[in-house]
Design a protein around this motif. Structure first.
Motif, PDB file in Angstrom:
ATOM      1  N   ASP A  34      39.219  49.766 -11.852  1.00 38.63           N
ATOM      2  CA  ASP A  34      40.660  49.709 -11.576  1.00 38.63           C
ATOM      3  C   ASP A  34      41.382  49.041 -12.986  1.00 38.63           C
ATOM      4  O   ASP A  34      42.682  48.631 -13.035  1.00 38.63           O
ATOM      5  CB  ASP A  34      41.011  49.174 -10.480  1.00 38.63           C
ATOM      6  CG  ASP A  34      40.801  49.871  -9.242  1.00 38.63           C
ATOM      7  OD1 ASP A  34      40.921  50.897  -9.298  1.00 38.63           O
ATOM      8  OD2 ASP A  34      40.493  49.181  -7.975  1.00 38.63           O
ATOM      9  N   SER A  58      46.131  51.413 -11.821  1.00 32.53           N
ATOM     10  CA  SER A  58      46.684  51.922 -10.581  1.00 32.53           C
ATOM     11  C   SER A  58      48.119  52.199 -10.689  1.00 32.53           C
ATOM     12  O   SER A  58      48.888  51.281 -11.200  1.00 32.53           O
ATOM     13  CB  SER A  58      46.348  50.847  -9.469  1.00 32.53           C
ATOM     14  OG  SER A  58      47.149  51.375  -8.382  1.00 32.53           O
ATOM     15  N   ALA A  79      36.154  46.091 -10.252  1.00 34.18           N
ATOM     16  CA  ALA A  79      37.351  45.315 -11.034  1.00 34.18           C
ATOM     17  C   ALA A  79      37.454  46.172 -12.278  1.00 34.18           C
ATOM     18  O   ALA A  79      38.665  46.482 -12.889  1.00 34.18           O
ATOM     19  CB  ALA A  79      36.824  44.117 -11.379  1.00 34.18           C
ATOM     20  N   TRP A  89      33.696  42.334 -15.382  1.00 39.30           N
ATOM     21  CA  TRP A  89      33.723  44.122 -15.562  1.00 39.30           C
ATOM     22  C   TRP A  89      32.187  44.480 -15.598  1.00 39.30           C
ATOM     23  O   TRP A  89      32.258  45.614 -14.922  1.00 39.30           O
ATOM     24  CB  TRP A  89      34.618  44.438 -16.560  1.00 39.30           C
ATOM     25  CG  TRP A  89      36.111  44.161 -16.503  1.00 39.30           C
ATOM     26  CD1 TRP A  89      36.731  43.970 -15.321  1.00 39.30           C
ATOM     27  CD2 TRP A  89      37.177  44.430 -17.483  1.00 39.30           C
ATOM     28  NE1 TRP A  89      37.982  43.864 -15.771  1.00 39.30           N
ATOM     29  CE2 TRP A  89      38.387  44.417 -16.778  1.00 39.30           C
ATOM     30  CE3 TRP A  89      37.085  44.981 -18.679  1.00 39.30           C
ATOM     31  CZ2 TRP A  89      39.670  44.434 -17.517  1.00 39.30           C
ATOM     32  CZ3 TRP A  89      38.358  45.043 -19.409  1.00 39.30           C
ATOM     33  CH2 TRP A  89      39.381  44.735 -18.853  1.00 39.30           C
ATOM     34  N   GLN A 130      41.024  45.946 -13.705  1.00 37.71           N
ATOM     35  CA  GLN A 130      41.572  44.774 -12.826  1.00 37.71           C
ATOM     36  C   GLN A 130      41.835  43.443 -13.900  1.00 37.71           C
ATOM     37  O   GLN A 130      40.741  43.122 -14.454  1.00 37.71           O
ATOM     38  CB  GLN A 130      40.850  44.233 -11.581  1.00 37.71           C
ATOM     39  CG  GLN A 130      41.604  43.138 -10.961  1.00 37.71           C
ATOM     40  CD  GLN A 130      41.079  42.742  -9.552  1.00 37.71           C
ATOM     41  OE1 GLN A 130      40.926  43.608  -8.692  1.00 37.71           O
ATOM     42  NE2 GLN A 130      40.596  41.419  -9.460  1.00 37.71           N
ATOM     43  N   ARG A 154      45.924  45.770 -10.482  1.00 37.64           N
ATOM     44  CA  ARG A 154      44.834  46.805 -11.082  1.00 37.64           C
ATOM     45  C   ARG A 154      45.908  47.692 -12.039  1.00 37.64           C
ATOM     46  O   ARG A 154      46.485  48.341 -11.719  1.00 37.64           O
ATOM     47  CB  ARG A 154      44.676  47.612  -9.918  1.00 37.64           C
ATOM     48  CG  ARG A 154      43.819  46.823  -8.970  1.00 37.64           C
ATOM     49  CD  ARG A 154      43.545  47.834  -7.756  1.00 37.64           C
ATOM     50  NE  ARG A 154      44.821  47.876  -6.992  1.00 37.64           N
ATOM     51  CZ  ARG A 154      44.845  48.999  -6.018  1.00 37.64           C
ATOM     52  NH1 ARG A 154      43.927  49.975  -5.865  1.00 37.64           N
ATOM     53  NH2 ARG A 154      46.160  48.988  -5.488  1.00 37.64           N
ATOM     54  N   ASP A 161      50.043  49.991  -7.917  1.00 34.73           N
ATOM     55  CA  ASP A 161      49.937  48.475  -8.369  1.00 34.73           C
ATOM     56  C   ASP A 161      50.694  48.078  -9.640  1.00 34.73           C
ATOM     57  O   ASP A 161      51.117  46.895  -9.742  1.00 34.73           O
ATOM     58  CB  ASP A 161      48.462  47.947  -8.158  1.00 34.73           C
ATOM     59  CG  ASP A 161      48.265  46.449  -7.967  1.00 34.73           C
ATOM     60  OD1 ASP A 161      49.454  45.950  -7.864  1.00 34.73           O
ATOM     61  OD2 ASP A 161      47.216  45.821  -8.141  1.00 34.73           O
TER      62      ASP A 161
END
Length: 532
Positions: free
Chosen positions: A387, A408, A384, A374, A389, A405, A411
Motif C-alpha cells: 500500500d 490507496s 505496508a 517495507w 504506507q 496508504r 486513503d
C-alpha cells in the motif's frame, strides 16, 4: 530479528514469490527473491562505495582496464572497433536501452539492468554492447566492495554507471536519429548525475519493486526525470518572473531570445530532484528520497521540498514526497543507531515553519517510511509496501504521526484540476523512454512524437519516396504507404524513426519456434547414401 518482529507487528509479511509480479513473461531468475538484494545481502564495506574500473591509457599508449589482478581482454578493444559495434544494427535496441537506463537511474547492477530492459545479455559484462560502451568511455564497470578481486561475470555481480565526461555528447549523439535520442535522454543532455553507489542501487531497486508488485503503479521515473521543474512545474510567481526575463530577451534579438529559451527549460529552471518517482495510475507523483542518516544537509533537503510543496497545490502539481530511511542493516541494534527517530524529529521541526495539516499542506504531503518495514528480510515484502504506507505529521501533539496508504485512492485521494492539469500525460510520455521498465512501455509510441510526415508542412511525397510505376499510363494513383509490386504489406517508417517497446512474450515465442525448428532438423533422418 528486530526488523522481522517490527514487520510482523505491522502486518502480514509474504515471501516475494507468493505475490503476483507484473513480469509474468520472464524467467524467475530475475525476480526479486532471486536477484541480489542490495540492502540485505551484506555487499557493502564501510562507505557504501563499489569498486570501479574505467578505461584508461597505459604508459605505452595502449588501452588498459583491470579488475583486481585479472585483466579483462574483452574490454581492451580499440575505439574504432567499439564505434563499429555501437553504430551497427545488431544490438541497437539493447544499447539504446542500456544508455537510457544509465542516463536516468545512474548506477545499476547487471540484474537490475536486465530486469529494466528485458534483456539477459546484460548479465554478462563481456556482452558486446557493454564492452563497446566501456571502450567508448560511456560507462564504467564495477563490482560490489565485498567481492573485490574477482572478475565480474554472469550471476549479477557486475555493476554499471555512466562515465564522467562528454563521450556520449561528442561521439554517440550524432549517430542517433531524433527518435532514438529522445528515447535515451528524453530530449535533454546526457548526464552522469550523482554517483553514490549503494544509494543509487537502492533507489533503482525500490522503483523496480514498485513496478513489479504495486498494481496501482502507472510508471516509475529515475533521478534524472524526478526534478521539481519536470514533475511539478512552476508556481505562479515563478512563471511571471520567467515571462519578464523572456520579454526582456526578446527585445535584445534572436540570439538572446534563443539563449533565454534554452535557460528556461524545466530541468534547468528548477534542478531540485528526488532519487526517483512512483506515479500512480491517476497521475499522482510519489517522489522518494532515500537517506541513511539525518544530517544538516538532510534538514536543508526537507526544507526545500516543504517550500516547493507549499507553493504548488496538490490539484495542480500532483506532487507528494516520502523519505525512506535505509540505514546499514548491520548497524548497532540499540535504538539510537537507527536514524528514523532523528528523521522524524527533523521533519517535524521543519514543518513548524509551514503550519497546517490540510490536504495541500507540506505536513500532509511529506511522509516517512523505513526500508526494513517495507522489506523486513531478503525476499520478503510487507503489506505496508503493497500500500506504500508512510507516516505523516498530521496527528495530535501527543501522537503526531499518522499512517497513510499512498497507493490507496481512498486513503490518499487526488483530484486534479481538469482545466489546467493533465497528470496522466506523464505516464504516456514515460513510455517513450528506454529507461522505463519494459513491461510498462509495450507497443508502439511513435504517435506521441509524430512522424517526419507529421512534422513536415510541405509536400509529404518528398519525404517518403515511392517507386516510380513501370506503366504510368495504367496507374490511377495510390494512397501514401500503399504496397507496390512484390511488397505484400503497407509501407511504414523504418525502425530507427519509430519508438517501440519490447514485447517479451512475442520474442520468447519466436525463440521457442526457432529452437523447435532446430531440434526438428537435428532429429531428421540423414539423407541416405546411394550405392552405385
Amino acid at each position: 530479528m528486530a526488523a522481522v518482529v517490527q514487520a510482523e507487528a505491522a502486518g502480514f509479511v509474504p515471501e516475494g514469490w507468493l505475490i503476483p509480479s507484473a513480469r509474468t513473461e520472464e524467467d524467475d531468475e530475475l525476480s526479486m527473491f532471486n536477484r541480489t538484494d542490495p540492502y540485505w545481502d551484506r555487499l557493502w564495506a564501510p562507505g557504501s562505495q563499489a569498486v570501479w574500473t574505467s578505461r584508461h591509457t597505459g604508459p605505452d599508449g595502449s588501452p588498459r582496464a583491470s579488475f583486481g589482478t585479472r585483466e579483462n581482454k574483452r574490454l581492451l578493444m580499440s575505439r574504432d572497433e567499439a564505434m563499429d559495434l555501437l553504430t551497427s544494427n545488431r544490438g541497437r535496441a539493447e544499447r539504446l536501452a542500456l544508455w537510457g537506463v544509465l542516463d536516468s537511474w545512474r548506477t545499476v547492477s547487471a540484474e537490475q539492468l536486465a530486469v529494466l530492459t528485458g534483456s539477459s545479455f546484460f548479465l554478462d559484462p563481456n556482452y558486446s554492447q557493454i564492452a563497446a560502451s566501456f571502450a567508448a568511455e560511456v560507462l564504467d564497470v564495477g563490482s560490489f566492495a565485498l567481492r573485490n578481486g574477482t572478475l565480474p561475470g554472469r550471476g549479477g555481480t557486475a555493476l554499471y554507471r555512466p562515465r564522467l565526461g562528454d563521450a556520449f555528447e561528442k561521439e554517440l549523439k550524432k549517430t542517433l536519429t531524433w527518435p532514438e535520442w529522445i528515447s535515451v535522454t528524453g530530449g535533454y543532455s546526457w548526464s552522469s548525475g550523482g554517483q553514490y553507489d549503494r544509494h543509487n542501487l537502492l533507489a533503482t531497486e525500490l522503483a523496480i519493486r514498485a513496478a513489479e508488485y504495486l498494481p496501482g503503479t502507472g510508471t516509475v521515473m529515475g533521478e534524472k526525470f524526478s526534478s521539481v521543474g519536470l514533475l511539478a512545474g512552476l508556481s505562479a510567481a515563478e512563471k511571471e518572473k520567467l515571462k519578464a526575463r523572456l520579454d526582456a530577451a526578446r527585445k535584445l534579438g534572436p540570439t538572446a531570445l534563443a539563449a533565454e529559451m534554452e535557460a528556461q527549460r524545466p530541468h534547468l529552471v528548477d534542478n531540485r530532484r528526488g532519487d526517483g518517482t512512483i506515479v500512480r495510475r491517476d497521475g499522482m507523483r510519489i517522489v522518494y528520497e532515500l537517506t541513511a542518516t539525518s544530517s544538516a544537509s538532510f534538514e536543508k533537503k526537507v526544507r526545500r521540498w516543504a517550500e516547493t510543496i507549499a507553493k504548488r497545490p496538490l490539484e495542480t502539481s500532483g506532487v507528494t514526497v516520502v523519505f525512506v530511511a535505509a540505514p546499514h542493516p548491520d548497524r548497532d541494534r540499540h535504538t539510537s543507531a537507527d536514524p528514523i527517530h532523528k528523521i522524524h524529529k527533523t521533519i517535524r521541526n521543519v514543518l513548524k515553519e509551514f503550519p497546517g495539516t490540510g490536504p495541500d499542506s507540506p505536513a500532509a504531503r511529506i511522509g516517512v517510511a523505513h526500508w526494513q518495514e517495507w522489506f523486513p528480510a531478503r525476499g520478503q515484502i510487507s503489506d505496508a509496501f503493497l500500500d506504500l504506507q508512510a507516516n505523516f505529521a498530521i496527528g495530535t501533539r501527543t501522537d503526531p504521526w499518522v499512517p497513510r496508504r499512498m497507493m490507496s485512492t481512498t486513503d490518499y485521494p487526488f483530484t486534479p484540476h481538469a482545466e489546467t492539469f493533465a497528470p496522466r500525460a506523464l505516464i504516456e510520455n514515460a513510455r517513450l523512454l528506454t529507461a522505463t521498465p519494459h513491461w510498462l512501455r509495450t507497443g508502439e509510441h511513435t504517435k506521441l512524437i509524430g512522424t517526419p510526415m507529421d512534422r513536415e508542412e510541405d509536400a509529404i511525397a518528398s519525404i517518403v519516396p515511392h517507386p516510380y510505376p513501370a506503366r504510368p499510363n495504367r496507374t490511377a494513383g495510390r494512397t501514401l504507404g500503399e504496397n507496390v509490386g512484390a511488397v505484400q504489406h503497407p509501407v511504414g517508417l523504418p525502425d530507427r524513426l519509430r519508438i517501440k517497446g519490447r514485447d517479451v512474450a512475442a520474442e520468447r515465442s519466436y525463440q521457442e519456434r526457432r529452437r523447435a525448428r532446430a531440434l526438428a532438423q537435428s532429429r531428421a533422418p540423414a539423407t541416405p547414401a546411394w550405392d552405385y
